[in-house]
Design an enzyme around this catalytic site. Structure first.
Site, mmCIF file in Angstrom:
data_model
loop_
_atom_site.group_PDB
_atom_site.id
_atom_site.type_symbol
_atom_site.label_atom_id
_atom_site.label_comp_id
_atom_site.label_asym_id
_atom_site.label_seq_id
_atom_site.Cartn_x
_atom_site.Cartn_y
_atom_site.Cartn_z
ATOM 1 C CE LYS A 53 -3.862 -2.371 2.270
ATOM 2 N NZ LYS A 53 -4.487 -2.969 3.177
ATOM 3 C CD GLN A 97 -3.388 -4.531 6.312
ATOM 4 O OE1 GLN A 97 -3.665 -3.619 5.743
ATOM 5 N NE2 GLN A 97 -3.996 -5.762 5.533
ATOM 6 C CG ASP A 120 -9.811 -0.241 5.261
ATOM 7 O OD1 ASP A 120 -9.630 -0.676 4.211
ATOM 8 O OD2 ASP A 120 -9.113 -0.068 6.044
#
Ligand code: GUN
Length: 289
Positions: A53, A97, A120
């Site tokens: 990422k 994460q 997200d």
């Protein structure tokens, strides 16, 4: 005749090219889009995902802030970091994460992220907006799959979609996105009966199980000319594969995604897109007050 490959690398590159242009426009307004990531513990797969990422952000000119925390951090300490990133006006997107170590609660953690920085699309606020067709920040894998349909001009109206996953990151957001496009969605899971028959009736199958011992999508389970989107990635017989064997499925499907090189690159590309959206949202709001 074999079907058409839905090439995630190619489509992800087209998204990244657009993001790169958007970064330049934001830079001209003195906005430097910035993504902060939080990685707790030393799960090697998670560390690789976060590294990828960061690399992708670098490619398009998005600034990154990297927070690596020890696996025994407390919820209070993690909350304090999220709070400080929420307040930091130089940070536009926050990504924690997943999965988190057992002592930490994923819902408590992700719910704490400012909805405007929630790249997200996991906060209750953004999930609620999604269910009402009003969302700006949508979970990356689901929105990446929609981008794949759009790239190939695949019309979803009236299509029967069998969706095999009901997670907050994949199945539930996808359900809403597909419904918005007038598809008829059957959301399947581990307790679904007659999955094979449902797959055989489907115009589109989106599968994200990730365990070949539990489920493998084989060509006899699909209808001639159907579309197969394989979200899973796992190691099987020393190869990276999805829930299906692409080489076999593509002989019967009209379109299918390979693994690797299918949905995976789209997830990262859509994270970049969400970071740009978050940078615009945060700075617009900032100017209003
Ligand atoms: N772990 C696996 N996929 C994801 C994702 O898309 N976002 C986050 N935050 N964690 C993940």
């Amino acid at each position: 005749m074999a079907g058409i490959k839905i090439d995630g690398k190619e489509i992800a590159q087209s998204v990244k090219d657009r993001v790169k242009e958007a970064v330049k426009v934001l830079n001209e307004q003195n906005i430097n889009p910035c993504l902060a990531t939080i990685l707790v513990g030393d799960n090697p797969a998670s560390a690789t995902y976060v590294r990828n990422k960061h690399k992708a952000c670098e490619e398009v000119g998005i600034v990154t802030k990297d927070h690596k925390l020890s696996s025994n951090i407390t919820q209070t300490e993690l909350n304090a970091l999220v709070d400080s990133l929420n307040k930091d006006s130089s940070v536009h997107g926050i990504l924690v994460q997943l999965p988190l170590p057992d002592q930490l609660n994923e819902f408590v953690t992700t719910s704490r992220i400012s909805p405007l920085k929630d790249v997200d699309g996991l906060t209750p606020y953004n999930i609620g907006l999604l269910s009402m067709k009003k969302s700006a920040l949508i979970a990356c894998t689901p929105s990446g799959i929609m981008e794949m349909f759009d790239f190939h001009n695949i019309d979803l109206k009236g299509k029967n979609v069998v969706l095999i996953n009901r997670s907050n990151l994949v199945g539930k957001p996808l359900y809403h996105l597909l419904l918005e496009r007038d598809a008829t969605v059957i959301n399947c899971h581990s307790k679904t009966k007659n999955l094979q028959e449902l797959c055989q009736m489907a115009d589109i199958i989106i599968t994200a199980v990730g365990d070949r011992n539990k489920f493998t999508l084989t060509p006899d389970m699909i209808k001639e000319g159907s579309i197969v989107i394989d979200v899973a990635i796992l190691r099987h017989e020393d190869k990276l594969v999805g829930d299906s064997d692409y080489d076999k499925i593509i002989q019967k499907a009209s379109y299918a995604t390979p693994v690797p090189g299918g949905v995976g690159p789209m997830t990262v590309a859509m994270l970049l897109k969400n970071t740009i959206t978050a940078a615009s949202l945060n700075t617009q709001i900032g100017k209003q007050y």
